[in-house]
Write a protein that holds these residues in place. Sequence first.
Motif, short mmCIF file in Angstrom:
data_model
loop_
_atom_site.label_atom_id
_atom_site.label_comp_id
_atom_site.label_asym_id
_atom_site.label_seq_id
_atom_site.Cartn_x
_atom_site.Cartn_y
_atom_site.Cartn_z
N GLN A 281 -10.99 -10.52 1.18
CA GLN A 281 -11.37 -9.72 0.01
C GLN A 281 -10.73 -8.33 0.05
OE1 GLN A 281 -13.21 -10.86 -2.48
NE2 GLN A 281 -13.35 -8.94 -3.65
N TYR A 282 -10.69 -7.71 1.25
CA TYR A 282 -10.21 -6.33 1.35
C TYR A 282 -8.88 -6.23 2.10
CZ TYR A 282 -15.10 -5.49 0.14
OH TYR A 282 -16.31 -5.50 -0.49
N SER A 283 -8.07 -7.25 1.95
CA SER A 283 -6.79 -7.27 2.66
C SER A 283 -5.87 -6.13 2.23
CB SER A 283 -6.10 -8.63 2.44
OG SER A 283 -5.89 -8.84 1.04
N SER A 284 -6.09 -5.61 1.01
CA SER A 284 -5.21 -4.53 0.53
C SER A 284 -5.55 -3.18 1.14
CB SER A 284 -5.31 -4.44 -1.00
OG SER A 284 -6.63 -4.15 -1.39
N SER A 285 -6.71 -3.09 1.77
CA SER A 285 -7.13 -1.81 2.36
C SER A 285 -7.21 -1.97 3.87
CB SER A 285 -8.49 -1.37 1.79
OG SER A 285 -8.96 -0.24 2.48
#
Length: 762
Positions: A281-285
């Motif tokens: 879910q938070y792979s971009s951060s």
Amino acid sequence: MDSSQVFVFRRKVSQQTLSALCRLLEQISAHIGQEAILLTQETLFPEQQRGKNPWGTECLQLLIAPQMSILLLGNFSVPDSLYQISLTWDSQTIQDLLTQLTPSVTLPQELEQYLTQSQLSPVVGAIKEFNLFFSNLLEIFWSEGNETPQMKCIHASVCQPIEEALRQQVEQERLLNQVITQIRHSLELPVVLETAVTEVRNFLQVDRLLIYQFSSHPSETETKQTFPNGWGKITYEARASQLVPSLLNMIPEDDCFSYLPQYQDKYRRGTVVAVENVETQYSSSFCLTEFLRHNQVLSLLIAPIIVEDQLWGLIIAHQCFKKRQWLETEKEFLGHIGEHLAIAIQQALLYKQVQEQKQFFEKRVFECTEELRSSIAVAQSAHLSKSEFLSNISHELLTPLTCVIGLAGTLLHWSGEQSSLSPEKQRKYIESIQKNGKKLMDLINDILDYSSITSGDYQLNIHEFSLYSVVNSVLRDFASEAQKKSIDLILDFQVQKEENDFYADRERIKQILSHLISNAIKFTPDQGKVTLRIWREKSQVFFQVEDTGIGISQEQLPLLFEKFQQLEKARQRTHGGTGLGLALTKQLVELHRGTIEVESTPEQGSLFTVRIPNNINLKNKKLLTNETNNVNKSAQNKTIILISKDEEAATLICELLTVKNYQVIWLLDSYPSIRQIEILQPLIVIIDQEIIQSQEIGKALKHYPKTSFVKVLVLRTSLQNISWKSLVKNGIDDYLIKPIEPTILLRKISFLGSLAIHKDKA
């Protein structure tokens, strides 16, 4: 449709029970409202086609709504005269039913949207509605046979999840009721929140449940540059075991959330966020992923806590050891918990405000009580001061009165041709009588002046005079008194000749200086020194009186200008005085729009400084004053008519006015003719008659053109129940209360005379 996936509640019931079930669906439909659609055998099939539906049932009732969908089917069994019913709330089963009905039945337009959906709204999306349905369902069957209905499933693997879901719903409702009950019975917010996180964690069986609270007021060091997306910390926490690391009081780096677009906005809208895999879910951060990995968070469920339309905080569930797929019931449950916690928080905030208001009002009551006590103390002090003043004034009046009465009695006793008193002794007695009489007059004048000023009735008589002549006159008055105590009375006159003229009330300036010099001489020991210093600064004049007397302590300075105050106790007082002198002085100074200040050192002396402004706007009164003085020098403009039958009062008035160069004509006639007054041409008529007679004379004088300028002064012992407007309306210009006080009489005559001359010339 695969029958292995269909779960159905089956039972044989009576016609009465079947009717109760139909009414139950109608009740649920009414409870949901306009969004619910209730279809029956009668509404779906024409009369000739009834009983020929795809299931061949004699009874069909279908409830479809966004919250939940329920299907009821029933067939009559002839052998036992009962109905075999099938009850299901499986969304897929119901949607398949609608698909099967489409070829043979024209469905309402409202149902078309359900056919295009892959699945109808599941029952778990409406806890309250389903609980209402399920509880009433149980009640119907209990009332029929006193036994709990059993679930019969076409496939056993389907029945167990349904039963588990029902148990979960009941437990959810129990926990919600527990939280609501605690909110209603407790105003202690920390207790409510602490209990809530513990109970919710136990129910959801999560590894960690916490409350993250936003701070609405950052400190000075917490700027928006440091926290671009908000600020806060974890304030409450419940953990499954010690193996789960604690995050209590942690302040997360909110910069990590900046990569999530409008991450707070979705919570403000009430959105519940479920994340099964945080890494995906938070792979971009990278920052956020590292934060969650460091704190062993694999899955999380977040619900907002919104108080008064503001995002107060978040309630967050963590799975730390294995990923978790969150159920819809769990999402909705945590959302409900957030809503009820918001109510508790708002309730606690209101309670806090009430407590703060209570404390504020208690403080104000205490302050008002203290103010009242202070006012009472001041009133008591004023009462004591007035009592002491009355004692002082009695002493001050009795001493000269005793002297006057005693000496007058002696003179009266030895008067006549056989008197053995020498002329020198008689003269000495008369001088003493005059001196003490003057002292009495000064005391009475001080009291009358103070009363007149404080009541707002007094007006200054502004005109131009010489500063040098005034200060010299004052020093001459006190020369003898200073000489008796061997006190050097010094004049330090620093005013240039061209600045000697000054505009003020000459008599009041003289009175101010007299009080200050008298005080200085009174409290200066023998062989001391008193200095009167005068200088000009632009449009202001400064009078300074300096002495080498006993001085005043700093604690007593605030009381110095208070009325009725003596800085010494009555039993210790060695100096005379009424306690009004400096209070009257301050009033006279402020009446001139001036200031008075004092500096003093005990045993060294005091320094009083008076500042009086020279009001340039009053210069236009100089012409009027000069005209009055010039005209008053002529005999024809100084005529006064006195109408009185009181021989004693008339004699006193005649003597006083004659000394001041007025020509007084005393008339005994109560009603002199206007013609007689016109011939005499007086400036002023003094009337000592009944008020009705005085008003008739005054009105007649003002009505007749040749006497309209004449001023009328009435003498009365009292003016109770008589309004000033009534006097003015009837031609009365001023009044004087008997017994006659000479200074006030002369002052009023001078003022009325100046007005009469000015009007006559006009």
